[in-house]
Design a protein around this motif. Structure first.
Motif, PDB file in Angstrom:
ATOM      1  N   THR A 133       0.833  -1.205   0.000  1.00  0.00           N
ATOM      2  CA  THR A 133       0.000   0.000   0.000  1.00  0.00           C
ATOM      3  C   THR A 133       0.863   1.247   0.000  1.00  0.00           C
ATOM      4  O   THR A 133       2.046   1.213   0.350  1.00  0.00           O
ATOM      5  CB  THR A 133      -0.915   0.067   1.240  1.00  0.00           C
ATOM      6  OG1 THR A 133      -0.099   0.179   2.421  1.00  0.00           O
ATOM      7  CG2 THR A 133      -1.810  -1.143   1.343  1.00  0.00           C
ATOM      8  N   GLN A 163      -3.616   1.995   4.851  1.00  0.00           N
ATOM      9  CA  GLN A 163      -4.884   1.844   4.133  1.00  0.00           C
ATOM     10  C   GLN A 163      -5.756   0.800   4.812  1.00  0.00           C
ATOM     11  O   GLN A 163      -5.263  -0.265   5.217  1.00  0.00           O
ATOM     12  CB  GLN A 163      -4.638   1.435   2.678  1.00  0.00           C
ATOM     13  CG  GLN A 163      -3.800   2.404   1.876  1.00  0.00           C
ATOM     14  CD  GLN A 163      -4.483   3.735   1.621  1.00  0.00           C
ATOM     15  OE1 GLN A 163      -5.709   3.835   1.713  1.00  0.00           O
ATOM     16  NE2 GLN A 163      -3.713   4.756   1.296  1.00  0.00           N
ATOM     17  N   ALA A 167      -9.630  -1.402   4.699  1.00  0.00           N
ATOM     18  CA  ALA A 167     -10.759  -1.870   3.902  1.00  0.00           C
ATOM     19  C   ALA A 167     -11.517  -2.900   4.725  1.00  0.00           C
ATOM     20  O   ALA A 167     -11.042  -3.360   5.774  1.00  0.00           O
ATOM     21  CB  ALA A 167     -10.292  -2.480   2.585  1.00  0.00           C
ATOM     22  N   VAL A 219      -1.925  -1.041  -3.624  1.00  0.00           N
ATOM     23  CA  VAL A 219      -3.118  -0.235  -3.337  1.00  0.00           C
ATOM     24  C   VAL A 219      -2.703   1.181  -2.989  1.00  0.00           C
ATOM     25  O   VAL A 219      -1.951   1.415  -2.048  1.00  0.00           O
ATOM     26  CB  VAL A 219      -3.932  -0.862  -2.185  1.00  0.00           C
ATOM     27  CG1 VAL A 219      -5.101   0.052  -1.806  1.00  0.00           C
ATOM     28  CG2 VAL A 219      -4.446  -2.245  -2.580  1.00  0.00           C
ATOM     29  N   ALA A 245      -7.767   3.136  -0.295  1.00  0.00           N
ATOM     30  CA  ALA A 245      -8.866   2.218   0.030  1.00  0.00           C
ATOM     31  C   ALA A 245      -9.966   3.034   0.727  1.00  0.00           C
ATOM     32  O   ALA A 245     -10.615   3.854   0.089  1.00  0.00           O
ATOM     33  CB  ALA A 245      -8.356   1.066   0.888  1.00  0.00           C
ATOM     34  N   HIS A 267     -15.875   3.793  -1.712  1.00  0.00           N
ATOM     35  CA  HIS A 267     -14.683   4.052  -0.902  1.00  0.00           C
ATOM     36  C   HIS A 267     -15.054   4.391   0.540  1.00  0.00           C
ATOM     37  O   HIS A 267     -14.353   3.964   1.467  1.00  0.00           O
ATOM     38  CB  HIS A 267     -13.864   5.196  -1.501  1.00  0.00           C
ATOM     39  CG  HIS A 267     -12.936   4.779  -2.599  1.00  0.00           C
ATOM     40  ND1 HIS A 267     -11.781   4.062  -2.382  1.00  0.00           N
ATOM     41  CD2 HIS A 267     -12.994   4.981  -3.935  1.00  0.00           C
ATOM     42  CE1 HIS A 267     -11.160   3.846  -3.526  1.00  0.00           C
ATOM     43  NE2 HIS A 267     -11.883   4.395  -4.496  1.00  0.00           N
ATOM     44  N   VAL A 313     -11.052  -0.206  -3.666  1.00  0.00           N
ATOM     45  CA  VAL A 313      -9.644   0.161  -3.662  1.00  0.00           C
ATOM     46  C   VAL A 313      -9.268   0.723  -5.026  1.00  0.00           C
ATOM     47  O   VAL A 313      -9.835   0.341  -6.047  1.00  0.00           O
ATOM     48  CB  VAL A 313      -8.728  -1.039  -3.341  1.00  0.00           C
ATOM     49  CG1 VAL A 313      -8.887  -1.482  -1.896  1.00  0.00           C
ATOM     50  CG2 VAL A 313      -8.985  -2.202  -4.286  1.00  0.00           C
ATOM     51  N   LEU A 370      -5.927   0.759  -7.266  1.00  0.00           N
ATOM     52  CA  LEU A 370      -4.691  -0.005  -7.218  1.00  0.00           C
ATOM     53  C   LEU A 370      -4.065  -0.163  -8.584  1.00  0.00           C
ATOM     54  O   LEU A 370      -4.691   0.097  -9.613  1.00  0.00           O
ATOM     55  CB  LEU A 370      -4.935  -1.373  -6.576  1.00  0.00           C
ATOM     56  CG  LEU A 370      -5.544  -2.514  -7.388  1.00  0.00           C
ATOM     57  CD1 LEU A 370      -5.632  -3.776  -6.542  1.00  0.00           C
ATOM     58  CD2 LEU A 370      -6.896  -2.186  -7.965  1.00  0.00           C
TER      59      LEU A 370
END
Length: 206
Positions: free
Chosen positions: A32, A36, A38, A61, A64, A110, A116, A118
């Motif tokens: 990342t 981040q 998620a 990523v 996120a 989000h 995400v 990415l």
């Protein structure tokens, strides 16, 4: 024709919050930019997709979970740009045009921890995916659309690889942004023909 986030087929899907926790992506060994978060199922599926990639290539990523205030600012800023570029358009048409690139707050994946942004990276850095992440349709002449044809063969191959591993792990792409993938949100529910989304806005969780 591309179905956008403002389409009633998407906005009409109810989101029934299942209470799944947010997790930090590094706990699933997902690369990342910064810290981040998620939903747990999203993180697990990203780790699965990462494991599907050929040796030497990883998911990375960039963003996120996004605070609702940030989402609102991005929406307002881009919608104002669209209004400037399309004078005389109706409010509804401006919402539709803006939703090619930014999601309205009430359906934003989000802010639910469901999406995400990415890319793919190799030993020598980011791979060619055709445009930078967050390139608008106007900036990229539409090359940000996943199925765009005005990109190199290498970029097309890398996008296909990205789609192969993420789709296999159960995520869906928002087709106007090659970098945007989600699970459990309204757009996922629409694509997967599910009756409800799994997550509401994460900022409202108690």
């Amino acid at each position: 024709m591309t179905v956008l986030l403002t389409d009633e087929r998407v906005t009409g899907i109810p989101a029934i919050e299942n209470g799944e926790p947010l997790v930090e992506l590094f706990t699933r060994d997902v690369l990342t930019t910064g810290q981040q978060f998620a939903r747990e199922s999203v993180a697990d599926r990203l780790a699965m997709a990462d494991a599907f990639l050929p040796a030497g290539i990883r998911l990375h990523v960039v963003e996120a979970l996004r605070p609702v205030d940030s989402q609102r600012q991005i929406w307002d800023t881009y919608r104002a740009e669209v209004a400037r570029l399309h004078p005389g358009s109706s409010e509804r048409d401006l919402d539709v045009l803006a939703s090619r690139f930014v999601s309205p707050i009430d359906v934003a994946p989000h802010v639910a921890g469901a999406a995400v942004d990415l890319t793919l990276v190799g030993a020598h850095g980011p791979l060619d995916l055709g445009t930078p992440i967050d390139a608008t349709p106007e900036q990229s002449s539409g090359a940000c659309f996943f199925a765009a044809t005005n990109i190199s063969r290498e970029a097309r191959t890398n996008r296909a690889l990205l789609a192969d591993v993420l789709t296999a792990a159960g995520l869906v792409n928002y087709p106007t942004e090659w970098w945007h993938w989600s699970y459990g949100d309204r757009y996922w529910a629409y694509v997967e023909q599910r009756p409800t989304a799994l997550y509401g806005p994460a900022y409202s969780m108690s």
